[in-house]
Design a protein around this motif. Sequence first.
Motif, PDB file in Angstrom:
ATOM      1  N   ASP A  17       0.850  -1.190   0.000  1.00 32.50           N
ATOM      2  CA  ASP A  17       0.000   0.000   0.000  1.00 32.50           C
ATOM      3  C   ASP A  17       0.885   1.238   0.000  1.00 32.50           C
ATOM      4  O   ASP A  17       1.671   1.443   0.933  1.00 32.50           O
ATOM      5  N   LEU A  18       0.776   2.072  -1.039  1.00 33.29           N
ATOM      6  CA  LEU A  18       1.520   3.327  -1.074  1.00 33.29           C
ATOM      7  C   LEU A  18       0.784   4.333  -0.183  1.00 33.29           C
ATOM      8  O   LEU A  18      -0.187   4.956  -0.594  1.00 33.29           O
ATOM      9  N   HIS A  19       1.260   4.480   1.035  1.00 28.51           N
ATOM     10  CA  HIS A  19       0.533   5.235   2.046  1.00 28.51           C
ATOM     11  C   HIS A  19       0.824   6.725   1.999  1.00 28.51           C
ATOM     12  O   HIS A  19      -0.023   7.539   2.385  1.00 28.51           O
ATOM     13  N   ALA A  20       2.014   7.105   1.568  1.00 28.07           N
ATOM     14  CA  ALA A  20       2.395   8.520   1.562  1.00 28.07           C
ATOM     15  C   ALA A  20       2.996   8.882   0.213  1.00 28.07           C
ATOM     16  O   ALA A  20       3.972   8.277  -0.220  1.00 28.07           O
ATOM     17  N   ALA A  21       2.409   9.868  -0.438  1.00 30.22           N
ATOM     18  CA  ALA A  21       2.907  10.336  -1.730  1.00 30.22           C
ATOM     19  C   ALA A  21       3.589  11.689  -1.553  1.00 30.22           C
ATOM     20  O   ALA A  21       3.251  12.447  -0.639  1.00 30.22           O
ATOM     21  N   PRO A  22       4.547  12.028  -2.413  1.00 34.92           N
ATOM     22  CA  PRO A  22       5.223  13.328  -2.315  1.00 34.92           C
ATOM     23  C   PRO A  22       4.215  14.478  -2.340  1.00 34.92           C
ATOM     24  O   PRO A  22       3.327  14.518  -3.185  1.00 34.92           O
ATOM     25  N   GLY A  23       4.323  15.384  -1.395  1.00 33.12           N
ATOM     26  CA  GLY A  23       3.403  16.510  -1.327  1.00 33.12           C
ATOM     27  C   GLY A  23       2.154  16.234  -0.526  1.00 33.12           C
ATOM     28  O   GLY A  23       1.426  17.162  -0.179  1.00 33.12           O
ATOM     29  N   SER A  24       1.871  14.974  -0.247  1.00 33.61           N
ATOM     30  CA  SER A  24       0.717  14.503   0.528  1.00 33.61           C
ATOM     31  C   SER A  24      -0.576  14.532  -0.276  1.00 33.61           C
ATOM     32  O   SER A  24      -0.934  15.535  -0.889  1.00 33.61           O
ATOM     33  N   GLN A  25      -1.292  13.416  -0.236  1.00 30.66           N
ATOM     34  CA  GLN A  25      -2.557  13.293  -0.959  1.00 30.66           C
ATOM     35  C   GLN A  25      -3.774  13.572  -0.083  1.00 30.66           C
ATOM     36  O   GLN A  25      -4.895  13.617  -0.575  1.00 30.66           O
ATOM     37  N   ASN A  26      -3.565  13.766   1.241  1.00 31.00           N
ATOM     38  CA  ASN A  26      -4.719  14.056   2.094  1.00 31.00           C
ATOM     39  C   ASN A  26      -4.420  14.969   3.286  1.00 31.00           C
ATOM     40  O   ASN A  26      -5.323  15.272   4.065  1.00 31.00           O
ATOM     41  N   GLY A  27      -3.185  15.403   3.453  1.00 31.22           N
ATOM     42  CA  GLY A  27      -2.853  16.340   4.513  1.00 31.22           C
ATOM     43  C   GLY A  27      -2.677  15.730   5.884  1.00 31.22           C
ATOM     44  O   GLY A  27      -2.400  16.453   6.850  1.00 31.22           O
ATOM     45  N   MET A  28      -2.815  14.418   6.007  1.00 29.79           N
ATOM     46  CA  MET A  28      -2.671  13.769   7.306  1.00 29.79           C
ATOM     47  C   MET A  28      -1.207  13.432   7.579  1.00 29.79           C
ATOM     48  O   MET A  28      -0.395  13.335   6.664  1.00 29.79           O
ATOM     49  N   GLU A  29      -0.900  13.229   8.872  1.00 33.55           N
ATOM     50  CA  GLU A  29       0.493  13.009   9.252  1.00 33.55           C
ATOM     51  C   GLU A  29       1.055  11.716   8.672  1.00 33.55           C
ATOM     52  O   GLU A  29       2.260  11.594   8.460  1.00 33.55           O
ATOM     53  N   HIS A  30       0.187  10.741   8.397  1.00 31.16           N
ATOM     54  CA  HIS A  30       0.673   9.474   7.852  1.00 31.16           C
ATOM     55  C   HIS A  30       0.763   9.498   6.329  1.00 31.16           C
ATOM     56  O   HIS A  30       0.986   8.465   5.702  1.00 31.16           O
ATOM     57  N   SER A  31       0.592  10.674   5.728  1.00 31.14           N
ATOM     58  CA  SER A  31       0.714  10.777   4.273  1.00 31.14           C
ATOM     59  C   SER A  31       1.779  11.798   3.881  1.00 31.14           C
ATOM     60  O   SER A  31       1.688  12.422   2.827  1.00 31.14           O
ATOM     61  N   SER A  32       2.770  11.957   4.733  1.00 32.79           N
ATOM     62  CA  SER A  32       3.959  12.786   4.494  1.00 32.79           C
ATOM     63  C   SER A  32       3.714  14.281   4.634  1.00 32.79           C
ATOM     64  O   SER A  32       4.538  15.085   4.207  1.00 32.79           O
TER      65      SER A  32
END
Length: 234
Positions: A17-32
């Motif tokens: 599961d790609l949980h964190a993408a560059p720049g963040s896809q949802n703004g949560m702490e577990h998404s970078s």
Amino acid sequence: MRSHGHSRAYSIKCIIDLHAAPGSQNGMEHSSSRDGTTGWSTSPDSISQTLVVIDFLASRYAKHPALLGIELLNEPSSATVPLDILVSYYKQGYQIVRKYSSTAYVIFCQRIGNTDPFELYQANLGSINTGVPSTSSEWCKWASCFYWEWVNEWNVMSGSQLDYQDFGRAQLEVYGAASFGWAYWTIKNDRKHWDFEWNIQNNYLQLGKIVASPTIHREKYNKFLNLKRLAFCF
């Protein structure tokens, strides 16, 4: 990957599961995201980098016997990720995985937030071994499979141990029918009812008393408990 080795030894399949993408896809702490901002969908470079990661993962693990599937992106936000951007990314990601494997499942996560749960239905994302983490069996009309991700918690302040046992039993009886099986989030967590190990050890969740899908086996939990992994799925 150590977890793939463990999975092979204990006959457990893995979903990457790609949980964190560059720049963040949802703004949560577990998404970078460090400050709650979301910039993935507005940056072509970030999207390209994410596709490079998918290519790396698919090329490295496509032939591994423990691989069941690859989820292209975890929980993109409906507030900040436009549907057309996500569909384009998913289509490219699907083709990348298919370049290395014709059988690995390609999993498309729906956008979180106020959105139509069927918005990807007509997007024609892919036709072979596709899946979606879902709460609606209607997805089976399009996806090859669906699976349930769940936790033994709900918004009550005074639930008794018996209440939680009944709640967990009811969920397992339903989720056991999912064509792709089910996943519990997660094996270890600081929120005790999200913690699979705590629920079993404190008798809030009773796997041994469930009569449902053959995918539900207590011995799988006992084997996996010894691995002390952070997350798992049956």
